[in-house]
Design a protein around this motif. Sequence first.
Motif, short mmCIF file in Angstrom:
data_model
loop_
_atom_site.label_atom_id
_atom_site.label_comp_id
_atom_site.label_asym_id
_atom_site.label_seq_id
_atom_site.Cartn_x
_atom_site.Cartn_y
_atom_site.Cartn_z
N THR A 114 37.20 143.06 -46.71
CA THR A 114 38.38 143.19 -45.86
C THR A 114 38.09 144.11 -44.68
OG1 THR A 114 39.84 142.83 -47.75
CG2 THR A 114 40.82 143.87 -45.82
N LEU A 115 37.39 145.21 -44.95
CA LEU A 115 37.02 146.11 -43.86
C LEU A 115 36.21 145.38 -42.81
CD1 LEU A 115 36.79 148.91 -42.57
CD2 LEU A 115 34.77 149.31 -44.02
N MET A 116 35.19 144.61 -43.21
CA MET A 116 34.38 143.89 -42.23
C MET A 116 35.21 142.88 -41.47
SD MET A 116 30.89 141.63 -42.73
CE MET A 116 29.85 143.05 -43.03
N ARG A 117 36.10 142.17 -42.18
CA ARG A 117 36.93 141.16 -41.53
C ARG A 117 37.83 141.77 -40.46
NH1 ARG A 117 37.88 136.09 -42.75
NH2 ARG A 117 36.92 136.27 -44.81
N GLU A 118 38.28 142.99 -40.67
CA GLU A 118 39.13 143.66 -39.69
C GLU A 118 38.32 144.38 -38.61
OE1 GLU A 118 42.69 144.67 -42.93
OE2 GLU A 118 41.56 146.30 -42.01
N TYR A 119 37.23 145.01 -39.03
CA TYR A 119 36.50 145.94 -38.17
C TYR A 119 35.67 145.23 -37.11
CZ TYR A 119 33.86 150.39 -37.49
OH TYR A 119 33.31 151.56 -37.00
N VAL A 120 34.88 144.24 -37.53
CA VAL A 120 33.94 143.62 -36.60
C VAL A 120 34.65 142.87 -35.47
CG1 VAL A 120 32.05 141.96 -36.37
CG2 VAL A 120 32.08 143.57 -38.30
N PRO A 121 35.66 142.05 -35.72
CA PRO A 121 36.37 141.43 -34.58
C PRO A 121 37.02 142.45 -33.66
CG PRO A 121 36.85 140.25 -36.61
CD PRO A 121 36.15 141.52 -37.01
N ALA A 122 37.56 143.53 -34.24
CA ALA A 122 38.15 144.57 -33.40
C ALA A 122 37.10 145.21 -32.51
CB ALA A 122 38.83 145.62 -34.27
N LEU A 123 35.93 145.49 -33.09
CA LEU A 123 34.84 146.09 -32.31
C LEU A 123 34.38 145.15 -31.21
CD1 LEU A 123 32.73 148.31 -31.94
CD2 LEU A 123 31.35 147.22 -33.72
N ARG A 124 34.23 143.89 -31.51
CA ARG A 124 33.81 142.93 -30.49
C ARG A 124 34.87 142.81 -29.39
NH1 ARG A 124 33.79 138.00 -32.53
NH2 ARG A 124 32.56 137.19 -30.80
N GLY A 125 36.14 142.82 -29.78
CA GLY A 125 37.20 142.74 -28.78
C GLY A 125 37.22 143.94 -27.84
N LEU A 126 37.06 145.12 -28.40
CA LEU A 126 37.03 146.34 -27.57
C LEU A 126 35.85 146.30 -26.61
CD1 LEU A 126 37.96 148.96 -30.30
CD2 LEU A 126 39.37 148.33 -28.32
N LEU A 127 34.68 145.90 -27.10
CA LEU A 127 33.50 145.85 -26.25
C LEU A 127 33.61 144.77 -25.18
CD1 LEU A 127 30.73 146.39 -28.95
CD2 LEU A 127 31.55 148.05 -27.26
N ALA A 128 34.44 143.76 -25.42
CA ALA A 128 34.68 142.72 -24.42
C ALA A 128 35.71 143.14 -23.38
CB ALA A 128 35.12 141.43 -25.10
N GLY A 129 36.24 144.34 -23.51
CA GLY A 129 37.22 144.84 -22.54
C GLY A 129 38.65 144.43 -22.83
N GLU A 130 38.90 143.92 -24.03
CA GLU A 130 40.24 143.47 -24.38
C GLU A 130 41.12 144.63 -24.83
OE1 GLU A 130 39.57 140.66 -27.47
OE2 GLU A 130 38.35 139.31 -26.22
N GLN A 131 42.42 144.43 -24.72
CA GLN A 131 43.37 145.34 -25.37
C GLN A 131 43.59 144.80 -26.78
OE1 GLN A 131 46.89 147.23 -23.36
NE2 GLN A 131 48.02 145.92 -24.78
N VAL A 132 43.30 145.61 -27.76
CA VAL A 132 43.25 145.14 -29.14
C VAL A 132 44.41 145.71 -29.95
CG1 VAL A 132 41.84 145.00 -31.23
CG2 VAL A 132 40.74 144.94 -28.98
#
Length: 291
Positions: A114-132
């Motif tokens: 569950t941690l990976m499912r939440e954490y990795v997409p959030a990290l990728r979104g932040l690095l893409a410049g998105e508001q997460v």
Amino acid sequence: MPRIGAIFNPYTHSPDEFRGAVLAAEEAGLPELWVWEDCFRQSAFATVGAALAWTEAVRIGIGIAPMPLRNVAATAMEIATIERLFPGRLLPGVGHGVLDWMGQVGARVASPLTLMREYVPALRGLLAGEQVEVDGRYVTLDAVSLDYPPQTPPLVYAAAEGPKTLRLSGEVADGTVLDSGHTAAEYAVATTAIREGRAGAGREGGHDVVAYVVTAFGADAEARAVADVGDKPDPALRALWGDAAQVAAGAERFFDAGVDDVVLLPASRGDIGEFYREAGEVARRVASATR
């Protein structure tokens, strides 16, 4: 394109040796040098920041930094800062961390998946410049965005081993880091699971698979490599040894299994500078063969 990297092992070499090792890797023309962050040895982000400042060309991989130790926003800030300072040379990876160590510091989670499912997409979104926005079991972000995201987001790698984690890494990450000690057949099973997860999530494009492989050059290379594999069956199928030509040829079986990046893990005994010189030659041979 298949490629070769090498590892700085924090178990056989201390942080005091790191600068010399990094400079040796750069001088050897090694394309990639990977580190990992095990409790309680050396910091991942301080280490890679220093390595990138000391060098001009070598890419530095983190394989991996434990997710439970850091809030995902802090991890994104670390990666974004390093990426802006040294564009295109950081290969950042995250993973569950060793559960006992996570327990020692009060960071163990009940569901690493569950941690990976939440954490990795959030990290990728932040690095893409998105508001997460995330309101999860372990990750909570309320309209968070980075003021200075990378100009080009780096690939985010996830460490994986079991079938569920392998499929999840394909689903949520850009690449996967696989541990050492496996045969080509075992890596083939892993890469199939990763790509099934990616396809099931409807994600297009490639997924970069990195595999650590115990390797030895020089005198007694076979004995040293096999000894480092341990008591697993068929240890000769789980390691590489010999001169640069032999190691380059042996790496082909791992590439054929779906691995994109064979990262050479030095057997316990041996000079690290000489290892990187040989690894650099392996990398050149592999690159030349695939042109």
